[in-house]
Every structure is written in structure tokens, then in C-alpha cells.
Design an enzyme around this catalytic site. Structure first.
Site, PDB file in Angstrom:
ATOM      1  CE  LYS A 293      -4.204  -2.013   2.226  1.00  0.00           C
ATOM      2  NZ  LYS A 293      -4.756  -1.926   3.297  1.00  0.00           N
TER       3      LYS A 293
ATOM      4  CE1 TYR B  31      -9.723  -2.456  -0.072  1.00  0.00           C
ATOM      5  CE2 TYR B  31      -8.962  -0.993  -1.894  1.00  0.00           C
ATOM      6  CZ  TYR B  31      -8.658  -1.892  -0.735  1.00  0.00           C
ATOM      7  OH  TYR B  31      -7.516  -1.718  -0.488  1.00  0.00           O
TER       8      TYR B  31
ATOM      9  CG  PHE C 245     -15.539   3.862   5.120  1.00  0.00           C
ATOM     10  CD1 PHE C 245     -14.682   2.914   4.489  1.00  0.00           C
ATOM     11  CD2 PHE C 245     -16.777   3.094   6.008  1.00  0.00           C
ATOM     12  CE1 PHE C 245     -14.974   1.533   4.527  1.00  0.00           C
ATOM     13  CE2 PHE C 245     -16.921   1.914   5.760  1.00  0.00           C
ATOM     14  CZ  PHE C 245     -16.112   1.224   5.283  1.00  0.00           C
TER      15      PHE C 245
ATOM     16  NE  ARG D 279      -5.718 -13.111   5.925  1.00  0.00           N
ATOM     17  CZ  ARG D 279      -6.387 -11.821   5.784  1.00  0.00           C
ATOM     18  NH1 ARG D 279      -5.936 -11.419   4.591  1.00  0.00           N
ATOM     19  NH2 ARG D 279      -7.191 -11.201   6.586  1.00  0.00           N
TER      20      ARG D 279
ATOM     21  CB  THR E 292      -6.800  -5.859   9.135  1.00  0.00           C
ATOM     22  OG1 THR E 292      -6.989  -7.028   8.534  1.00  0.00           O
ATOM     23  CG2 THR E 292      -7.193  -4.696   8.108  1.00  0.00           C
TER      24      THR E 292
ATOM     25  NE  ARG F 114      -1.760  -5.570   7.743  1.00  0.00           N
ATOM     26  CZ  ARG F 114      -2.519  -6.625   7.210  1.00  0.00           C
ATOM     27  NH1 ARG F 114      -3.062  -7.335   8.096  1.00  0.00           N
ATOM     28  NH2 ARG F 114      -2.935  -6.591   5.934  1.00  0.00           N
TER      29      ARG F 114
ATOM     30  CG  ASN G 220      -3.389  -2.351   6.638  1.00  0.00           C
ATOM     31  OD1 ASN G 220      -2.946  -2.250   5.457  1.00  0.00           O
ATOM     32  ND2 ASN G 220      -4.459  -3.124   6.958  1.00  0.00           N
TER      33      ASN G 220
ATOM     34  CG  HIS H 188      -5.206  -6.572  -0.134  1.00  0.00           C
ATOM     35  ND1 HIS H 188      -6.338  -6.744   0.577  1.00  0.00           N
ATOM     36  CD2 HIS H 188      -4.978  -7.454  -1.172  1.00  0.00           C
ATOM     37  CE1 HIS H 188      -7.000  -7.744  -0.153  1.00  0.00           C
ATOM     38  NE2 HIS H 188      -6.261  -8.209  -1.178  1.00  0.00           N
TER      39      HIS H 188
ATOM     40  CD  GLU I 184      -7.641 -10.230  -3.231  1.00  0.00           C
ATOM     41  OE1 GLU I 184      -6.723 -10.666  -2.715  1.00  0.00           O
ATOM     42  OE2 GLU I 184      -8.577  -9.951  -2.477  1.00  0.00           O
TER      43      GLU I 184
END
Length: 145
Positions: free
Chosen positions: A11, A51, A59, A87, A93, A104, A118, A121, A132
Site C-alpha cells: 500500500k 473494494y 468512508f 496473513r 489488519t 504490521r 497497514n 493487503h 485478485e
């Protein structure tokens, strides 16, 4: 154990903090193999698709704005049980809840107002990973050795 390929998106906060190399090194140290990697700017269309589960939420414009602050790095990683292991390496997250030693926990923002900042993804299921990877990579951009 199942051999899986998962998608990771570095990100904008990872690029802004210049930690992408350190994070990628952690994945490689765990034995994951890069099958595809590229830097790209995310369009409104790809973000709305990626998304879709939150695109109608109030938001979402702030999520879109954040994800377009800089290009992102898309990464297809392969390894045994890659989805769950990646993960676990990332941690929760919410970076404020991530333990030291997780990606993270070590590199994510600790400001409770910055939960989308964070670092990465990561796909959360084999079905999501397949969709994805197809969304972010053309067929000839993911390689097998």
C-alpha cells in the site's frame, strides 16, 4: 500442505515509509517465491472492483484517495499454505493491534485513525487470491519456473 499463490499489495504507506524491500525480504526469508511483481497506479475502476464489498460505504472515498496517493506494488507469492502464512506474518489488519515481530506490528501506523495504513493487503482465501491475481496481473505476468 497445499501449494498456493496469493496476492499482496504494498500500500502507499509502505512505499512512503520506504519499507517495501524489508517486507519483501521477510516473505522471501520464509521461503515464498515471487511469481509476479509490478508497480502500478490504481484506477477508480479497479479500486471499485477490488473494494466492491465496501464501495457503497460512506468512508470508501477516503480509502480510494489513500490507495491513489502513490502507485502500489502488486506481488504474487507462491508457497506452502501461502494465504494463511502470509496473513500470519502480516499480523492483524489493525496495526495498532499487531504484535511486534509481525510486519504490521513493526511497520504499520500506530495511530488509531490510520487503520487502512497497514503496509499490505493480502488475499484472505484461495478464491479471493485467484480473483485478485487475475485483477492485478495479466496471464503472461505471472510466471512458473
Amino acid at each position: 500442505m497445499a501449494l498456493e499463490t496469493t496476492l499482496i499489495l504494498f500500500k502507499p504507506d509502505a512505499l512512503q515509509k520506504n519499507v517495501t524491500g524489508q517486507v519483501l525480504s521477510r516473505f522471501q526469508a520464509e521461503g515464498f517465491v515471487i511469481r509476479g511483481i509490478k508497480m502500478m497506479k490504481l484506477s477508480d475502476e479497479i479500486l471499485a472492483e477490488h473494494y466492491a464489498h465496501i464501495a457503497s460505504m460512506p468512508f470508501f472515498p477516503s480509502v480510494r484517495e489513500f490507495m491513489q496517493e502513490t502507485p502500489v506494488i502488486a506481488l504474487a507469492l507462491e508457497g506452502e499454505n501461502a494465504i494463511a502464512r502470509v496473513r500470519d506474518l502480516l499480523g492483524p489488519t489493525d496495526s495498532t493491534q499487531a504484535a511486534a515481530g509481525t510486519i504490521r506490528g513493526d511497520f504499520g501506523f500506530k495511530d488509531s485513525d490510520s487503520k487502512m495504513r497497514n503496509v499490505c493487503h493480502a488475499s484472505d482465501s484461495p478464491e479471493a487470491a485467484a480473483a485478485e491475481i487475475k485483477r492485478f496481473f495479466k496471464e503472461d505476468e505471472v510466471f512458473a519456473f
